[in-house]
Design a protein around this motif. Structure first.
Motif, short mmCIF file in Angstrom:
data_model
loop_
_atom_site.label_atom_id
_atom_site.label_comp_id
_atom_site.label_asym_id
_atom_site.label_seq_id
_atom_site.Cartn_x
_atom_site.Cartn_y
_atom_site.Cartn_z
N CYS A 139 -23.65 14.38 51.73
CA CYS A 139 -24.26 15.54 50.66
C CYS A 139 -24.47 14.86 49.34
CB CYS A 139 -23.57 16.81 50.66
SG CYS A 139 -21.84 16.40 50.06
N ARG A 140 -25.20 15.84 48.47
CA ARG A 140 -25.07 15.46 46.89
C ARG A 140 -24.70 16.81 46.26
NH1 ARG A 140 -30.70 13.78 43.72
NH2 ARG A 140 -31.38 16.03 44.56
N VAL A 141 -23.74 16.86 45.37
CA VAL A 141 -23.09 17.82 44.77
C VAL A 141 -23.53 17.90 43.40
CG1 VAL A 141 -21.29 19.25 44.30
CG2 VAL A 141 -21.46 18.09 46.34
N THR A 142 -23.83 18.97 42.72
CA THR A 142 -24.25 19.30 41.55
C THR A 142 -23.58 20.32 40.81
OG1 THR A 142 -26.37 18.37 41.74
CG2 THR A 142 -26.07 19.36 39.64
N LEU A 143 -22.80 20.40 39.57
CA LEU A 143 -22.16 21.47 39.20
C LEU A 143 -23.30 22.02 37.87
CD1 LEU A 143 -18.78 20.38 38.29
CD2 LEU A 143 -19.55 21.45 40.27
N TRP A 144 -23.43 23.40 37.83
CA TRP A 144 -24.40 24.08 37.05
C TRP A 144 -23.39 25.10 36.29
CZ3 TRP A 144 -29.50 23.12 36.78
CH2 TRP A 144 -30.16 22.30 37.97
N PRO A 145 -23.75 25.04 34.83
CA PRO A 145 -22.94 26.20 34.03
C PRO A 145 -23.21 27.61 34.35
CG PRO A 145 -25.13 25.42 32.69
CD PRO A 145 -24.73 24.33 34.11
N ALA A 146 -21.96 28.10 34.67
CA ALA A 146 -21.87 29.68 35.23
C ALA A 146 -21.91 30.63 34.39
CB ALA A 146 -20.81 29.66 36.33
N GLY A 147 -21.65 30.45 32.83
CA GLY A 147 -21.40 31.33 32.00
C GLY A 147 -20.43 32.52 32.18
N HIS A 148 -19.43 32.33 33.00
CA HIS A 148 -18.37 33.15 33.17
C HIS A 148 -17.07 33.07 32.33
CE1 HIS A 148 -15.33 35.43 35.37
NE2 HIS A 148 -14.85 34.47 35.77
N ILE A 149 -16.60 31.79 32.27
CA ILE A 149 -15.29 31.50 31.35
C ILE A 149 -15.81 30.10 30.91
CG2 ILE A 149 -13.67 33.22 32.17
CD1 ILE A 149 -12.31 30.74 33.54
N LEU A 150 -15.28 29.56 29.99
CA LEU A 150 -15.09 27.99 29.57
C LEU A 150 -14.88 27.17 30.95
CD1 LEU A 150 -15.71 26.15 27.22
CD2 LEU A 150 -13.28 25.98 27.00
N GLY A 151 -16.02 26.27 31.07
CA GLY A 151 -15.65 25.32 32.39
C GLY A 151 -16.44 25.80 33.61
N SER A 152 -16.71 27.24 33.69
CA SER A 152 -17.03 27.85 35.04
C SER A 152 -18.57 27.23 35.53
CB SER A 152 -17.17 29.16 34.97
OG SER A 152 -18.13 29.75 33.92
N MET A 172 -21.42 26.90 38.79
CA MET A 172 -21.87 26.93 40.10
C MET A 172 -21.94 25.77 40.73
SD MET A 172 -24.74 30.10 39.36
CE MET A 172 -25.40 29.10 38.21
N ILE A 173 -21.74 25.75 42.12
CA ILE A 173 -21.66 24.36 42.85
C ILE A 173 -22.84 24.48 43.73
CG2 ILE A 173 -20.41 22.76 44.14
CD1 ILE A 173 -17.83 24.67 43.14
N GLU A 174 -23.67 23.40 43.62
CA GLU A 174 -24.86 23.13 44.53
C GLU A 174 -24.60 21.98 45.58
OE1 GLU A 174 -29.79 22.65 44.15
OE2 GLU A 174 -28.57 21.58 42.84
N VAL A 175 -24.64 22.47 46.55
CA VAL A 175 -24.38 21.40 47.71
C VAL A 175 -25.80 21.14 48.61
CG1 VAL A 175 -23.00 20.50 49.78
CG2 VAL A 175 -22.09 22.16 47.91
N GLU A 176 -26.17 19.94 48.56
CA GLU A 176 -27.55 19.48 49.00
C GLU A 176 -27.27 18.76 50.33
OE1 GLU A 176 -30.97 18.76 46.47
OE2 GLU A 176 -29.01 18.65 44.84
N THR A 177 -27.56 19.02 51.68
CA THR A 177 -27.51 18.26 52.86
C THR A 177 -28.86 18.21 53.55
OG1 THR A 177 -26.80 20.12 54.39
CG2 THR A 177 -25.18 19.13 53.08
N ASP A 178 -28.98 17.53 54.46
CA ASP A 178 -30.27 17.74 55.45
C ASP A 178 -30.42 18.84 55.99
OD1 ASP A 178 -30.63 14.96 55.12
OD2 ASP A 178 -29.55 14.12 56.94
N ALA A 179 -29.30 19.90 55.98
CA ALA A 179 -29.79 21.25 56.51
C ALA A 179 -30.22 22.30 55.58
CB ALA A 179 -28.42 21.66 57.25
N GLY A 180 -30.33 21.80 54.35
CA GLY A 180 -30.66 22.65 53.31
C GLY A 180 -29.73 22.74 51.87
N ARG A 181 -29.92 23.50 51.00
CA ARG A 181 -29.29 23.49 49.86
C ARG A 181 -28.49 24.69 49.73
NH1 ARG A 181 -34.27 23.12 45.90
NH2 ARG A 181 -35.25 24.39 47.65
N VAL A 182 -27.17 24.61 49.41
CA VAL A 182 -26.21 25.72 49.22
C VAL A 182 -26.02 25.91 47.69
CG1 VAL A 182 -24.08 26.55 49.73
CG2 VAL A 182 -25.44 25.32 51.65
N LEU A 183 -25.78 27.15 47.07
CA LEU A 183 -25.50 27.33 45.92
C LEU A 183 -24.47 28.63 45.75
CD1 LEU A 183 -25.82 26.69 42.91
CD2 LEU A 183 -27.45 28.78 42.61
#
Length: 334
Positions: free
Chosen positions: A87-100, A102-113
């Motif tokens: 897989c490939r994983v990317t962190l996206w800023p979530a706007g909840h608290i500092l450092g929060s 969202m985690i995007e996980v990309e595989t051959d079966a599709g993308r999960v957020l």
């Protein structure tokens, strides 16, 4: 790429999600996957095993260590993917608290957020909010799952909070703002900072504030709670658990405000015996949740951290979006 409309996942004792195809664990408690990611530093998203290896944003790593985590943290910058075998994983800023994140996980079966907890428009004491343009599977919290939850702008609420504090101080009262120690306390402090009035913070939140200031977020004139001086023209910020504690009982003249998304309910004023309600939340509101889901256009939505998913499911179904609830633990206050 496969076009299956069902995500392959399993729940980890109700605390976190495992994606077996990617060998990824999201907010799980122990070494149950090859690669484990932490979305943010609230207690219901942290590993209960404090000595494991995890991936997290830099600010989350710092907050985790303040909260007692002793394991290894590989720090990942937002929007910078990390590649693994499956897989490939990317962190996206979530706007909840500092450092929060969202985690995007990309595989051959599709993308999960996976959102963890998130807020858009973002809390002003975070790195902001950003997300992919689309995803295949959307795992979203729905802490506030009814149409009664539509948040007012931050600055509008901050202005009212400053007026409440100024009036209380002017009449010889100590203003007390109830908000949990990580995220909400710092948001309150940031909103009150323009007053220039000394603020005291509950001891458990004091070291957390240092991480925020190191990240360049202005919290104003603040110090640790001191029983001897708190009534000398200070503002006190403390969790609602302090209501029945000596900390508040010892303040003879006080006016107390409850700061939370749950302050939408007028009944909280009577339940908590307080003077003012400020419905300031660091979670997404009902309407922003629907809008973002439509934008992402997932094959399926998985709803977590909600007291009742059925209303969200109804509105998603009207938009032609399939969904189902996931039973996951969630116990940090808002």
């Amino acid at each position: 790429m496969s076009k299956e409309n069902k995500l392959n996942y399993r729940l980890e004792r109700g605390h976190g999600i495992i994606l077996p195809d990617a060998e990824v664990g999201l907010d799980v408690s122990g070494n149950v996957a090859r690669h484990i990611f932490v979305s943010h530093a609230h207690a219901d998203h942290l590993p209960r095993d404090r000595h494991m290896h995890v991936y997290a944003s830099p600010a989350t790593a710092r907050l985790m260590r303040v909260r007692g985590f002793q394991g290894d943290v590989t720090e990942l910058a937002f929007r910078q993917p990390v590649e693994f075998d499956r897989c490939r994983v990317t962190l996206w800023p979530a706007g909840h608290i500092l450092g929060s994140a969202m985690i995007e996980v990309e595989t051959d079966a599709g993308r999960v957020l996976y959102t963890g907890d998130y807020k858009t428009p973002p809390s002003p004491v975070t790195e902001g909010f950003a997300c992919p343009e689309a995803t295949d599977f959307f795992i979203t919290e729905a802490t506030f799952p009814l149409p009664i939850y539509r948040w007012r702008p931050h600055e509008e609420l901050f202005a009212e909070m400053r007026s409440f504090a100024s009036e209380a101080l002017g009449e010889g009262y100590t203003p007390v703002f109830l908000g949990y120690n990580l995220g909400k306390a710092q948001e309150i402090m940031h909103g009150l900072a323009p007053l220039g009035v000394p603020m005291q913070i509950h001891g458990a939140g004091y070291e957390l504030c240092r991480v925020y200031e190191e990240a360049g977020i202005a919290l104003g004139n603040w110090e640790k709670y001191d029983r001897a001086t708190v009534q000398d023209g200070r503002i006190l910020i403390t969790p609602s658990s302090s209501l029945d504690a000596p900390m508040l009982r010892n303040i003879r003249r006080k006016r107390v405000a409850y700061v939370s998304g749950w302050a939408t309910h007028e009944s909280r004023r009577v339940q908590l015996t307080i003077d003012k309600l400020f419905p300031l939340s660091d979670h997404i509101d009902f309407f922003e949740l629907l809008e973002l889901t439509e934008k992402l256009n997932p094959r399926k939505v998985y709803i977590t951290h909600t007291p009742n998913p059925r209303v969200v499911q109804h509105y998603l179904a009207e938009r032609g979006i399939a969904s189902q609830p996931l039973e996951m633990e969630g116990y940090e206050d808002d």
